[in-house]
Structures are given as structure tokens and as C-alpha cells.
Design an enzyme around this catalytic site. Structure first.
Site, PDB file in Angstrom:
ATOM      1  NE  ARG A  55      -2.987   0.326   3.141  1.00 41.57           N
ATOM      2  CZ  ARG A  55      -2.351   0.677   4.356  1.00 41.57           C
ATOM      3  NH1 ARG A  55      -1.781   1.576   4.608  1.00 41.57           N
ATOM      4  NH2 ARG A  55      -2.180  -0.110   5.350  1.00 41.57           N
ATOM      5  CE1 TYR A 108     -15.482  11.427 -16.843  1.00 47.15           C
ATOM      6  CE2 TYR A 108     -15.008  11.524 -14.484  1.00 47.15           C
ATOM      7  CZ  TYR A 108     -15.409  10.937 -15.546  1.00 47.15           C
ATOM      8  OH  TYR A 108     -15.629   9.495 -15.702  1.00 47.15           O
ATOM      9  CG  ASP A 180      -8.629  15.745 -15.723  1.00 47.69           C
ATOM     10  OD1 ASP A 180      -7.925  15.123 -16.398  1.00 47.69           O
ATOM     11  OD2 ASP A 180      -9.639  15.296 -15.231  1.00 47.69           O
ATOM     12  CE  LYS A 205     -11.736   7.558 -19.061  1.00 48.84           C
ATOM     13  NZ  LYS A 205     -12.100   8.870 -18.407  1.00 48.84           N
TER      14      LYS A 205
HETATM   15  C1  LIG Z   1     -12.464   9.522 -17.059  1.00 40.85           C
HETATM   16  C2  LIG Z   1     -12.077  10.854 -16.488  1.00 40.85           C
HETATM   17  C3  LIG Z   1     -11.866  10.838 -15.231  1.00 40.85           C
HETATM   18  C4  LIG Z   1     -12.141   9.846 -14.048  1.00 40.85           C
HETATM   19  O1  LIG Z   1     -11.131   9.003 -14.236  1.00 40.85           O
HETATM   20  P1  LIG Z   1     -11.423   7.414 -13.877  1.00 40.85           P
HETATM   21  O2  LIG Z   1     -10.173   6.589 -14.236  1.00 40.85           O
HETATM   22  O3  LIG Z   1     -12.784   6.986 -14.720  1.00 40.85           O
HETATM   23  O4  LIG Z   1     -11.903   7.428 -12.333  1.00 40.85           O
HETATM   24  C5  LIG Z   1     -11.356  12.215 -14.706  1.00 40.85           C
HETATM   25  N1  LIG Z   1     -11.533  13.364 -15.752  1.00 40.85           N
HETATM   26  C6  LIG Z   1     -11.511  12.954 -17.070  1.00 40.85           C
HETATM   27  C7  LIG Z   1     -11.240  14.293 -17.942  1.00 40.85           C
HETATM   28  C8  LIG Z   1     -12.011  11.916 -17.396  1.00 40.85           C
HETATM   29  O5  LIG Z   1     -12.008  11.551 -18.795  1.00 40.85           O
END
Ligand SMILES: *Cc1c(COP(=O)(O)O)cnc(C)c1O
Length: 385
Positions: A55, A108, A180, A205
Site C-alpha cells: 500500500r 468531467y 486534468d 484513457k
Molecule cells: C475518465 C475521466 C476522469 C475519471 O477517471 P476514472 O479513471 O474513470 O476514475 C477524470 N477526468 C477526465 C477528464 C476523464 O475523462
């Protein structure tokens, strides 16, 4: 390849940063250290690397974190079990009950839910703002604003925020800028270099890139913040497992070539859509008529693999296009090698119905994959006709 890593180009760092051949066996690829705990030589006698319990730290995760930091040009990288886990810890490290955050008015959905439904229970307030309007962001900043949260490009209309202008604004107001960078990836955009304090990712992603793993990351050059992130992540336990870390690290190796192909294919699709009579409006930051094009050209290497468009005949026609593609798979998420299509109004953005964040009901969003571009164009044309 530590320390000297930064003199190498992006593609080299993606393959080598944090990824020396295993000193004991010579294994070229970082092993999956699928272990929860590590033997000690006497009480408190940790072996080389200082590993104790997974962890807190794990060698596979550590390699991923070093590579992520290198690609974003930051000093410290932390991997998380999901993008939302990363967002949760980053926010908890930077705000206290009663503080205020500025968020995108098209944030998001999961980020909006976390702030609006969870942090609000601890008295954290938020103001949604159109981030392309720097004056509006300035007006939204309060003495208790601790974070300006940025997404660029945004989802699903691919709005663009000027990272360096917002970083200057944030620092003048003694607050901090979190970007982000999920949609752009570090290959196309470097927020830390533009003045951001923290870069955040859903590695689910483009970074993982193969739609086979959920993960998140936070990168910063602020040592104090990085320590807080590590403390909170260890306390809360939102860590990725060794295999998920390994899959993400494997994805990073091909990020640059995949992104170039995503961009090539997206450009082809945009060209096709622009000349199609059934398509009304095309949203892509690479288009000169896109409102964010000038800023995007300044801060992005290329314009990414996400494309949105409206269908001239309205919502029903848009839903039919989504139902008729065969190569473009009807699904949420984005950033994988396979092309996806979705209807934001009824799928990813259904919860915004009736609010100021509502998306057009004739909108279709594409995550353009890296298949043969001719095949993708043909598939889309067949679905539109
Ligand atoms: C998918 C996404 C998230 C969240 O991520 P997860 O891996 O699904 O928890 C946050 N910001 C953006 C821009 C995203 O496309």
C-alpha cells in the site's frame, strides 16, 4: 534511467524512465511485483529500495510513477487506483472544510459529483465557470479559493482554457492551479511547464490506452504537496495493484506513436464530417473556426483524438448514427486504440439534463481510434447515409 532521464526525448523517456533492466535477472521489462509485503533483515531492516508493504510502495508502481513524472516534466509522480481516486486525494491535500474551489462549468461529471455531492458535506464551496473566459475566472476567485481546477480540452465540446494565463491568475491570487490533462496527454500538452501546480490524469484513457485498465495519476514538482498526496493515499489506501500499474506502464511506452495516429485519424474524420450535408457543426480544436483554436495552437503539439459533431436532422438522427456504426463501438469512455461513438445527452452527460451544463441533444462524440483511417471514414459515412 534516473536523474539523467530529462535530457532524452519524450519517446525515449516513455520507454526507459524508471525502467532499468532488473539488476538481479536482467529482465528487460519491469516485473509485476505481485506481492503485498517484503521480507526484512531484522526488525526495521528494510532491504534495497526500502520496500515494506505494497500500500505504501511497490516496485512496479514505483517504475510507473517515475515514468509518469518524467513524461509530465515533474519531480514527483503518484499513481492511484482510478482518476477519481487521484482527484479525491489531490483535493483533500489542498483544501480544508469551508474552503472554495473554482471548477469548469463543463467539468468531467465524476469530478463535479465528487465536489458537489461529497466535499460539499464538509462545507467546501464551488463556483462553476467557463474557463475560456479568463475574466470570469478572475471574478470567481475569493479570498478562500484554494484551487482552480482546469480541464482542457473539455468534454464533450472540446472547449480550450489558456493554462499559462490561468496559472498567472492563480498565483497572483495565492491559489493553486490543477490541470486534468486526461484529454491532451503529456505528449500533446505540458501543464507544469505552463505554470500549473499539479497535473492530474485518468490513466484509464490515453495513457493506459488499451481500454483494459482503470487508473489515475497526479504529478507535481512541489515536494510538500507530493508528500501530502503520498501521506493521504497511504492513509486512505487508493493505490493501483501491481498488475494494473504494469499495464499502464506498458501503455505509456507507445503513447507518442498512438497519439500521433489518433490525431491523424481525427483530422481525417473532421475533414469527412465538414463536407457532409447531414452534419451541422463540428467541434475540434484543430479547426481555425473553433473558439479555442488560437490558444490550443499555442499550448498543444497537436489537437487530439476527440471529435464531436451535431447532426442536422436533430436528436433522433444523432441517436441513429450512434446505433448504425459498426467499427465505432457504442460505448462510454475514450482514449483506447479502438474507435468509440456515443450520444453525450443520453449517455455520459445524461445527468446534466435540465441544468446549465446540458449538452446539445443532437450531439455525437467520437473517440477516434488508431484503426485504418479509410475504414473509419467508410463506417461513419455509411452510418450517416
Ligand atoms: C475518465 C475521466 C476522469 C475519471 O477517471 P476514472 O479513471 O474513470 O476514475 C477524470 N477526468 C477526465 C477528464 C476523464 O475523462
Amino acid at each position: 534511467m534516473t536523474g539523467s532521464a530529462d535530457r532524452f526525448g519524450f519517446e525515449t523517456r516513455a520507454i526507459h524512465s524508471g525502467q532499468e533492466p532488473d539488476p538481479r535477472t536482467g529482465a528487460v521489462i519491469v516485473p509485476i511485483y505481485q506481492t503485498s509485503t517484503f521480507a526484512q533483515d531484522g526488525v526495521g531492516g528494510l532491504r534495497e529500495g526500502g520496500f515494506e508493504y505494497s500500500r505504501t510502495a511497490n516496485p512496479t508502481r514505483g517504475a510507473l510513477e517515475e515514468c509518469l513524472a518524467s513524461l509530465e516534466g515533474g519531480q514527483h509522480g503518484l499513481a492511484f487506483s482510478s482518476g477519481m481516486a487521484a482527484s479525491d486525494i489531490v483535493l483533500r491535500a489542498m483544501i480544508r472544510p469551508g474552503d472554495h474551489v473554482v471548477i469548469p462549468d463543463d467539468a468531467y461529471g465524476g469530478t463535479f459529483r465528487l465536489i458537489d455531492k461529497v466535499f460539499s458535506q464538509w462545507g467546501v464551496e464551488h463556483t462553476p465557470v467557463r474557463l475560456s473566459d479568463v475574466g470570469a475566472v478572475r471574478a470567481a476567485i475569493r479570498p478562500d479559493t484554494k484551487v482552480i481546477w482546469v480541464e482542457t480540452p473539455t468534454n464533450p465540446l472540446l472547449g480550450i482554457a489558456d493554462i499559462s494565463a490561468l496559472a498567472t491568475l492563480a498565483h497572483e491570487a495565492e491559489t493553486r492551479l490543477v490541470v486534468d490533462n486526461t484529454f491532451a496527454t503529456p505528449y500533446l500538452q505540458s501543464p507544469l511547464g505552463l505554470g500549473a501546480d499539479v497535473v492530474l490524469h485518468s490513466t484509464t484513457k490515453y495513457l493506459g490506452g488499451h481500454s483494459d485498465v482503470v487508473g489515475g495519476a497526479a504529478i507535481t514538482s512541489d515536494g510538500e504537496l507530493a508528500e501530502k498526496f503520498a501521506f493521504l493515499r497511504n492513509a486512505a489506501g487508493s493505490v493501483p495493484g501491481p498488475f494494473d500499474s504494469w499495464l499502464t506502464l506498458r501503455g505509456l511506452k507507445t503513447l507518442a506513436v498512438r497519439m500521433d495516429r489518433h490525431c491523424d485519424n481525427a483530422e481525417r474524420i473532421v475533414e469527412t464530417l465538414l463536407s457532409h450535408p447531414k452534419v451541422d457543426k463540428v467541434y475540434y480544436p484543430g479547426l481555425p473556426e473553433h473558439t479555442g483554436h488560437e490558444v490550443a495552437s499555442k499550448q498543444m503539439r497537436r489537437f487530439g483524438g476527440m471529435v464531436s459533431f451535431t447532426v442536422a436532422e436533430g436528436e433522433q438522427a444523432a441517436l441513429e448514427v450512434c446505433a448504425r456504426t459498426r467499427l465505432f463501438t457504442l460505448a462510454e469512455s475514450l482514449g483506447g486504440i479502438e474507435s468509440l461513438i456515443e450520444h453525450p445527452g443520453k449517455m455520459t452527460h445524461a445527468s446534466t439534463a435540465g441544468s446549465a451544463l446540458q449538452v446539445p441533444d443532437d450531439l455525437v462524440r467520437l473517440s477516434v481510434g488508431i484503426e485504418d483511417a479509410d475504414d473509419l471514414v467508410e463506417d461513419l459515412l455509411a452510418a450517416l447515409d
